[in-house]
Design an enzyme around this catalytic site. Structure first.
Site, PDB file in Angstrom:
ATOM      1  N   SER A 119       0.900  -1.361   0.012  1.00 51.05           N
ATOM      2  CA  SER A 119       0.062   0.062   0.051  1.00 51.05           C
ATOM      3  C   SER A 119       0.938   1.160   0.044  1.00 51.05           C
ATOM      4  O   SER A 119       1.867   1.136   0.625  1.00 51.05           O
ATOM      5  CB  SER A 119      -0.864   0.026   1.216  1.00 51.05           C
ATOM      6  OG  SER A 119      -1.487   1.233   1.418  1.00 51.05           O
ATOM      7  N   TYR A 143      -2.177   5.479  -3.953  1.00 49.18           N
ATOM      8  CA  TYR A 143      -2.886   6.372  -3.802  1.00 49.18           C
ATOM      9  C   TYR A 143      -2.611   7.641  -4.400  1.00 49.18           C
ATOM     10  O   TYR A 143      -1.377   8.182  -4.003  1.00 49.18           O
ATOM     11  CB  TYR A 143      -3.131   6.520  -2.135  1.00 49.18           C
ATOM     12  CG  TYR A 143      -4.002   5.819  -1.416  1.00 49.18           C
ATOM     13  CD1 TYR A 143      -5.431   5.393  -2.049  1.00 49.18           C
ATOM     14  CD2 TYR A 143      -3.674   5.223  -0.210  1.00 49.18           C
ATOM     15  CE1 TYR A 143      -6.198   4.388  -1.114  1.00 49.18           C
ATOM     16  CE2 TYR A 143      -4.414   4.249   0.235  1.00 49.18           C
ATOM     17  CZ  TYR A 143      -5.781   3.916  -0.119  1.00 49.18           C
ATOM     18  OH  TYR A 143      -6.585   3.046   0.517  1.00 49.18           O
ATOM     19  N   THR A 169      -5.691   2.857  -6.702  1.00 47.42           N
ATOM     20  CA  THR A 169      -6.999   2.760  -5.999  1.00 47.42           C
ATOM     21  C   THR A 169      -8.245   3.852  -6.245  1.00 47.42           C
ATOM     22  O   THR A 169      -7.547   4.989  -5.856  1.00 47.42           O
ATOM     23  CB  THR A 169      -6.740   2.259  -4.648  1.00 47.42           C
ATOM     24  OG1 THR A 169      -6.152   0.935  -4.356  1.00 47.42           O
ATOM     25  CG2 THR A 169      -8.217   2.225  -3.713  1.00 47.42           C
ATOM     26  N   LYS A 251      -8.306  -0.460  -9.225  1.00 51.86           N
ATOM     27  CA  LYS A 251      -9.129  -0.940  -8.081  1.00 51.86           C
ATOM     28  C   LYS A 251     -10.184  -0.013  -7.673  1.00 51.86           C
ATOM     29  O   LYS A 251     -10.121   1.243  -7.323  1.00 51.86           O
ATOM     30  CB  LYS A 251      -8.134  -1.168  -6.968  1.00 51.86           C
ATOM     31  CG  LYS A 251      -8.429  -1.775  -5.636  1.00 51.86           C
ATOM     32  CD  LYS A 251      -7.508  -2.095  -4.687  1.00 51.86           C
ATOM     33  CE  LYS A 251      -8.018  -2.673  -3.525  1.00 51.86           C
ATOM     34  NZ  LYS A 251      -8.558  -1.992  -2.485  1.00 51.86           N
ATOM     35  N   HIS A 275     -13.625  -2.020  -1.427  1.00 50.39           N
ATOM     36  CA  HIS A 275     -12.889  -1.623  -0.543  1.00 50.39           C
ATOM     37  C   HIS A 275     -13.038  -2.442   1.080  1.00 50.39           C
ATOM     38  O   HIS A 275     -13.302  -1.615   1.933  1.00 50.39           O
ATOM     39  CB  HIS A 275     -12.710  -0.138  -0.049  1.00 50.39           C
ATOM     40  CG  HIS A 275     -11.309   0.450   0.287  1.00 50.39           C
ATOM     41  ND1 HIS A 275     -10.535   1.250  -0.591  1.00 50.39           N
ATOM     42  CD2 HIS A 275     -10.605   0.692   1.252  1.00 50.39           C
ATOM     43  CE1 HIS A 275      -9.521   1.700   0.063  1.00 50.39           C
ATOM     44  NE2 HIS A 275      -9.502   1.223   1.323  1.00 50.39           N
TER      45      HIS A 275
END
Ligand code: FNR
Length: 382
Positions: A119, A143, A169, A251, A275
């Site tokens: 992540s 992100y 994402t 995503k 999510h």
């Protein structure tokens, strides 16, 4: 048999088996803040319940007498062969769950040959995760920051440290309405957790007067300003594509029209996901969104899914509805809370073993052979 035979000598430190037991033990070891940050969802948690209900509603119809002695769980994704269709979902701020955080879960993945998706919000910088994994398969989850220099820098760093795909994402341009966290006044980032990639980033640091070490409060303030970008549109996808040579997966796709746009904008894969019910309260279960999305995609790019995978039979249902692979989120985090790297390995090993057994008992030799004919089609869209 291997699994049963290790149980004939009961070990007092034996780890849990079922998802429910892992969650229960995680509850015992974590404080309220971190536990509910992991276990909770958005709003009234209706999406979270819908995710599980979607799996409950679908029923398998096993086939008999089809010689399932030899089985093969391997899949090919983006030109790589993986030992099973299971990947670890990107999860940030793992230092709130276990002191080793992402290093433990990434090493568990490496040991098991299960791809690890690191992540953006990891507590440990992506280079350290990469180092801990040596040459094992890893993807980087982005992100998409409001600061384009930070976004470009993350993409550069991911490529340089051996990540082989970028997962963008899309469902988190801002933090969701999470009632547990509001009640507990708990947002890990505000206490400096989950910022490992940001605080070590040259582009991020260039915008600060003092380094994050000297003035962590100012660094966190800047982070809150640039973390997400609700202003993005589909035309911005080219920015990502221009700044990386790696395959790009989106995503958080749920709507078939967004799947169509993903194809038009030339991405390399999508991940159907809500999510884990942590963003919009009251959406469809992610599994329910799969058939229409796969119908649009028609195998032109791989479709993966997550949100609610707990057991082997869940994986079979997702593959039956068109997914080429699945991501596992919370189960791994409960493993991490209870027993660190060993816990994550055990959780993954159990899901893979359950998948292998359930595949054979359903009459299939390979995961590639699974299609919608394994599902009861009465009253359910497939
Ligand atoms: C997440 N998820 C997530 N997703 C992402 O793209 N980047 C992230 O940093 C995080 N962080 C994160 C933290 C925690 C505590 C959880 C539980 C989840 C979402 C994750 O990748 C995945 O979509 C869901 O966890 C899948 O649902 P299940 O398996 O948890 O039901």
């Amino acid at each position: 048999y291997q699994i049963y035979s290790t149980m004939t000598n009961p070990d007092p430190n034996r780890l849990p088996i079922s998802y429910e037991e892992w969650e229960k033990q995680a509850r015992e070891v974590l404080e309220d803040g971190p536990f509910y940050y992991v276990a909770g969802g958005a709003g009234g948690e209706r999406t979270m319940r819908a995710n599980v209900a979607a799996f409950e509603q679908r029923k398998l119809i096993p086939r008999m007498l089809r010689n399932v002695e030899e089985r093969d769980l391997s899949v090919e994704l983006l030109g790589y062969t993986f030992p099973s269709p299971i990947l670890q979902a990107p999860i940030g701020v793992q230092s709130i769950i276990h002191p080793e955080g992402e290093l433990a879960s990434a090493k568990a993945s490496a040991e098991m040959g299960i791809p690890y998706i690191a992540s953006s919000a990891s507590s440990v910088p992506m280079e350290k995760i990469a180092e801990a994994m040596e040459d094992a398969a890893r993807w980087f989850q982005l992100y998409w920051s409001k600061d384009p220099d930070v976004t470009a820098s993350f993409l550069r760093r991911a490529e340089a440290s051996g990540y082989s795909a970028i997962v963008v994402t899309l469902d988190t341009p801002m933090m969701a309405w999470r009632e547990d966290d509001l009640k507990n006044v708990y947002l890990p980032f505000l206490i400096g957790e989950g910022v490992g990639n940001y605080f070590t980033d040259p582009a991020f640091n260039a915008k600060l007067e003092k380094s994050p070490k000297e003035d962590p409060t100012a660094a966190i303030m800047y982070w809150t300003q640039i973390f997400g970008n609700p202003g993005l549109t589909w035309d911005d996808i080219s920015f990502i594509q221009e700044h990386t040579n790696l395959p790009v997966l989106l995503k958080g796709i749920m709507h078939p029209d967004d799947a169509k746009l993903a194809l038009e904008y030339g991405v390399n894969g999508i991940i159907v996901s809500n999510h884990g019910g942590r963003q919009v309260d009251g959406t469809q279960g992610a599994l329910d969104a799969l058939p229409k999305v796969c119908n649009v995609i028609q195998d032109r790019i791989p479709v993966l899914m997550d949100s609610g995978i707990r057991r082997g039979s869940d994986v079979i249902k997702a593959l039956a509805l068109g997914a080429k692979g699945v991501l596992v989120g919370r189960p791994c985090m409960y493993g991490l809370a209870v027993a660190g790297q060993r816990g994550v390995m055990e959780v993954l090993r159990n899901i893979v073993a359950d998948l292998d057994i359930t595949l054979g008992l359903s009459g299939y030799r390979t995961v590639r052979d699974i299609d919608h004919s394994v599902l009861d089609q009465t009253n359910v869209e497939v």
